[in-house]
Design a protein around this motif. Structure first.
Motif, short mmCIF file in Angstrom:
data_model
loop_
_atom_site.label_atom_id
_atom_site.label_comp_id
_atom_site.label_asym_id
_atom_site.label_seq_id
_atom_site.Cartn_x
_atom_site.Cartn_y
_atom_site.Cartn_z
N TYR A 169 -1.04 9.10 -1.39
CA TYR A 169 -0.45 7.86 -0.87
C TYR A 169 -0.61 6.78 -1.94
O TYR A 169 -1.63 6.74 -2.65
N ALA A 170 0.38 5.94 -2.06
CA ALA A 170 0.35 4.87 -3.07
C ALA A 170 0.87 3.59 -2.44
O ALA A 170 1.83 3.61 -1.66
N ALA A 171 0.23 2.48 -2.79
CA ALA A 171 0.55 1.20 -2.16
C ALA A 171 0.63 0.10 -3.20
O ALA A 171 -0.08 0.13 -4.22
N VAL A 172 1.48 -0.87 -2.93
CA VAL A 172 1.54 -2.11 -3.71
C VAL A 172 1.36 -3.26 -2.72
O VAL A 172 2.04 -3.31 -1.69
N VAL A 173 0.44 -4.17 -3.03
CA VAL A 173 0.16 -5.30 -2.15
C VAL A 173 0.11 -6.58 -2.96
O VAL A 173 -0.06 -6.56 -4.18
N GLU A 174 0.23 -7.68 -2.26
CA GLU A 174 -0.06 -8.98 -2.86
C GLU A 174 -0.94 -9.75 -1.88
O GLU A 174 -0.62 -9.84 -0.69
N VAL A 175 -2.05 -10.27 -2.39
CA VAL A 175 -2.97 -11.07 -1.58
C VAL A 175 -2.64 -12.54 -1.78
O VAL A 175 -2.62 -13.04 -2.91
N ASP A 176 -2.37 -13.22 -0.68
CA ASP A 176 -2.04 -14.64 -0.73
C ASP A 176 -3.30 -15.45 -1.03
O ASP A 176 -4.27 -15.40 -0.27
N ARG A 177 -3.29 -16.17 -2.12
CA ARG A 177 -4.47 -16.96 -2.50
C ARG A 177 -4.79 -18.04 -1.47
O ARG A 177 -5.95 -18.41 -1.28
N ILE A 178 -3.79 -18.53 -0.79
CA ILE A 178 -3.98 -19.65 0.13
C ILE A 178 -4.51 -19.18 1.48
O ILE A 178 -5.39 -19.82 2.07
N THR A 179 -3.99 -18.06 1.99
CA THR A 179 -4.33 -17.62 3.34
C THR A 179 -5.21 -16.38 3.38
O THR A 179 -5.80 -16.07 4.42
N GLY A 180 -5.27 -15.63 2.28
CA GLY A 180 -5.98 -14.35 2.29
C GLY A 180 -5.20 -13.22 2.90
O GLY A 180 -5.69 -12.09 3.01
N GLN A 181 -3.96 -13.48 3.30
CA GLN A 181 -3.14 -12.45 3.93
C GLN A 181 -2.74 -11.38 2.93
O GLN A 181 -2.37 -11.68 1.79
N VAL A 182 -2.83 -10.12 3.35
CA VAL A 182 -2.36 -9.01 2.53
C VAL A 182 -0.90 -8.74 2.87
O VAL A 182 -0.57 -8.40 4.02
#
Length: 776
Positions: free
Chosen positions: A633-646
């Motif tokens: 399994y492979a994933a790409v994510v971005e973590v929001d610096r302001i909210t911490g939301q993935v």
């Protein structure tokens, strides 16, 4: 979805049914509201059972007064542990892979002490559920509160004992080692270590648990309907608890609204309903509400680990050491030991690691007992191994893909014995890794990550290999009976609760008999109808249950061939099959239809003298050992610096489960499991306060993901058939819960790496990540 199609294992003519993406034929009755669940069932004179539960995590029971409840309108009986004394036995405690388990089975009602919030203390039986609920509030229980043990590590050293007779708070011990572990660490160029915690999870099926029991004194037959994963495990448990022969109990599993491992046993309340049905001579039904399900149904995961990997200068793993603490809860159920021991056995993952040592301790805490939840030890193992592989890559300055490639078990090494004792049946791990990287566009995302980091964005890429054990208990039953009109009835010890057995098993039988799947009826779930079997759990149904069906159908096929040869006055070896027809080789005009053969089977004068009337067969199929599905399994994510939301940007799933009988249903299993895996890694966690009170006892506090939070999945199947069964099948039902959490966790850790954050335990909730980002 992409798929590499294999040939039919049954050798049918034309396009085989196995491998076709047929829609589930059982779906219409569910979509039309025609399914019948436990709570839909009602019998004449039925009584309703409601349980009084402990509001305290740890307390002595000084008294349980039932007089007021007995006077309440509609009440028939109120029972406590004293009423059960001498008339019921204990749950069996399962032993797994040599684990040493304490003798602390779950009682039907608490006796002397309550050991977790929600433990049954008394039970009220009334003419209606409303009357039983009202009366339950009148049961007066006097408690002497004791300190609660919530943290499993602290419980191991605490003078407070959950079970005084043990003298300690250890209910499970297991260890396994293989290879030269000391030599591996002495030779290491680097030792990489990590500490991890996997929180407890709640299965939360749509349908909660329930049981309906009815007793016929004339025949001394107890009939029990149970929302369960199979009929024969609850049957065996009820036989032991009630002290009744199994042939005097009929267990029926109606339609089931989900289980995910949480319905592998008959619940204590269900066993109590059966006991009360015998005692009162009236049907008794128990159906829990959602809060009871959160409090009293066993929970999954709950594991702490300290791991070390010995690595040489090139990034090759020389050895792995691990110390595991399982949060076992207050009692042991039959399968409590299974998940942590399975996790321990799989701690070399998909890698050629020559030495390993694992030690496991099960800590007794004041919580509901632990049990199986979708994956049952395999998600834990994959998470631990794959997080460690990323830590190794980081410390060695290697790309995560490259460090995995250097350590994969090569395809020519199968069957492969791990240092911990498992024998992997077949695999091509490198092919799956390469395909996942292609589907993800791994190199392109690395370039996008470089640009994103230059802008200060937290973008991460993660991947995870998994290998899982499937096919536990190694055997299953099957039966096939052909009616005079040619209709085929297949019976299986496996039991569907959403997997689609009525479709997939029909495909298997249809291929073998060269008929349309619509001519196949699949029956399961009733001990009065189906042969004795094991059940549906641990991704075992197709590999073992499907193989048992295939063996039984092949017996019927052989007999049908003999009958056709007799009727056509030909040699058996000259009979050929086509869709709906049997004919003589080289003479297609000398043919007989399948229906004619079936009819002849019930006409003695048309049969050879050495063939019995009828066209049916039973079979059991036994694996020589587990089968081992695998995938990447492979994933790409971005973590929001302001909210911490993935924010999930991509998720790729490449699964190899051997022969895929129905790719449409298999993909549905993957997507559903991915949704649960995402829930584990991003949101779900059972939380208790210092007094053992659950703080996540409703859906308001325990956050299951919503549909819009589940990312689209790019799913593909590869096929490396297992040599251990005639279908070549392995298992697919739990893959998404195994591969998703470590892939996403690795992606989030990769996103946070520029901030100096090395690891974050699940769940990767926004507030937790926001605090970490802010602190960094």
């Amino acid at each position: 979805m992409g798929k590499q199609h294999g040939s039919s294992p049954t050798g049918g003519d034309g396009d085989p049914w196995v491998g076709r993406p047929l829609r589930r034929r059982e779906d219409p009755r569910f979509l039309r509201g025609q399914a019948k669940y436990l709570a839909d069932m009602s019998l004449v004179g039925m009584l309703h059972l409601v349980v009084v539960r402990s509001p305290h995590a740890h307390a002595r029971l000084l008294s349980v007064r039932t007089e007021a409840a007995l006077r309440s309108p509609g009440v028939v009986s109120v029972v406590t542990a004293a009423d059960l004394a001498g008339s019921v036995g204990a749950y069996p405690i399962g032993v797994t892979e040599g684990a040493k388990a304490a003798d602390v089975p779950h009682p039907l009602l608490a006796d002397g002490k309550a050991r977790y919030v929600g433990e049954p203390v008394a039970a009220v039986l009334a003419d209606s559920r409303a009357a039983a609920v009202d009366a339950a509030e009148l049961v007066e229980v006097e408690y002497d509160l004791l300190p609660a043990l919530v943290d499993p590590t602290e419980a191991l050293g605490s003078p407070v004992l959950v079970h005084e007779k043990l003298g300690e708070n250890v209910v499970l011990r297991w260890e396994r080692a293989g290879g030269d572990i000391e030599g591996a660490f002495q030779a290491a160029a680097r030792v990489v270590s990590g500490e991890f915690e996997l929180p407890r999870l709640i299965a939360a099926p749509i349908e909660s648990r329930g049981t309906l029991a009815s007793y016929e004194p004339g025949s001394d037959l107890l009939t029990v309907w149970c929302s369960a994963q199979d009929p024969y495990r609850p049957l065996a448990q009820l036989s032991q608890i009630l002290g009744r022969p199994e042939d005097r109990i009929r267990l029926v599993v109606p339609d089931v609204g989900g289980a995910f491992g949480s319905k592998g046993i008959v619940a204590p309340e269900g066993a109590l309903a059966a006991w009360l049905a015998i005692r009162t001579g009236r049907p008794v039904r128990w159906v829990e509400d959602r809060r009871e399900n959160f409090l009293a149904a066993y929970q999954g995961r709950g594991l702490r680990a300290e791991m070390e990997m010995a690595v040489d200068a090139t990034g090759k793993i020389l050895g792995v050491r691990a110390s595991l603490i399982s949060d076992a809860g207050a009692y042991l159920y039959p399968a409590t030991a299974l998940s942590p021991v399975t996790a321990g056995m799989l701690l070399t993952g998909a890698y050629a690691i020559p030495a390993a040592s694992v030690k496991l301790v099960g800590a007794c805490t004041n919580k509901v007992p632990a049990g199986q939840y979708r994956g049952a030890g395999r998600p834990e193992a994959a998470y631990l191994v794959e997080r460690m592989m990323d830590l190794v890559a980081g410390e060695m300055g290697l790309d995560p893909v490259e460090v995995r490639r250097r350590n994969l078990i090569p395809p020519e090494s199968f069957p492969y014995r791990t240092p911990l004792g498992f024998v992997y049946d077949s695999g091509n791990y490198g092919r799956a890794l390469d395909r996942a990287c292609e589907l993800l566009e791994y190199d392109a995302w690395r370039e996008r990550q470089r640009l994103a980091r230059a802008e200060g964005r937290l973008l991460g890429i993660g991947l995870a290999l998994y290998v899982e054990r499937a096919g536990s208990q190694f055997w299953e039953s099957g039966a096939c009976s052909v009616r005079p009109d040619g209709r085929v009835v297949v019976r299986t010890g496996s039991c569907s609760h959403g997997q689609g057995h009525e479709t997939t098993f029909a495909q298997i039988a249809a291929d073998a008999l060269h008929v349309d799947p619509s001519a196949i009826v699949v029956e399961y779930g009733d001990t009065a109808v189906v042969p004795r079997g094991v059940g549906t759990f641990g991704s075992r149904s197709t590999a073992i249950g499907g193989s048992a069906v295939l063996v039984a159908v092949r017996k019927v096929k052989a007999k049908a061939g003999r009958i056709a040869a007799h009727l056509l006055e030909a040699a058996e070896a000259d009979i050929e099959w086509s869709r709906g027809q049997l004919h003589v080789r080289g003479a297609p005009g000398r043919a007989i239809s399948w229906k004619q053969v079936a009819a002849a089977a019930y006409q003695p004068m048309r049969l050879p003298p050495d063939i019995e009337v009828g066209l049916d067969a039973t079979a059991t199929f036994r694996l020589v050992g587990p089968v081992f599905p695998f995938g990447v399994y492979a994933a790409v994510v971005e973590v929001d610096r302001i909210t911490g939301q993935v924010h999930m940007l991509r998720l790729v799933a490449v699964d190899d489960a051997g022969t895929i009988v129905n790719p449409l249903l298999a993909e549905g299993q993957v997507i559903g499991a991915v949704a649960q895996g995402l829930g584990q890694v991003l949101a779900e966690q059972v939380i208790h306060d210092s007094e053992g009170q659950p703080l996540t006892a409703t859906f308001a506090d325990y956050p299951l993901l919503r549909a819009h939070q589940v990312v689209d999945v790019t799913s593909e199947f590869l096929e490396t058939p297992s040599p251990f069964n005639p279908l070549g099948a392995k298992g697919i039902g739990e893959a998404g819960t195994i591969g998703t959490p470590p892939a996403v966790a690795n992606a989030v850790a990769d996103a946070l790496a520029p901030l100096g954050i090395r690891h974050v335990d699940m769940p990767l909730a926004p507030e937790k990540l926001w605090r970490l980002v802010r602190g960094a």
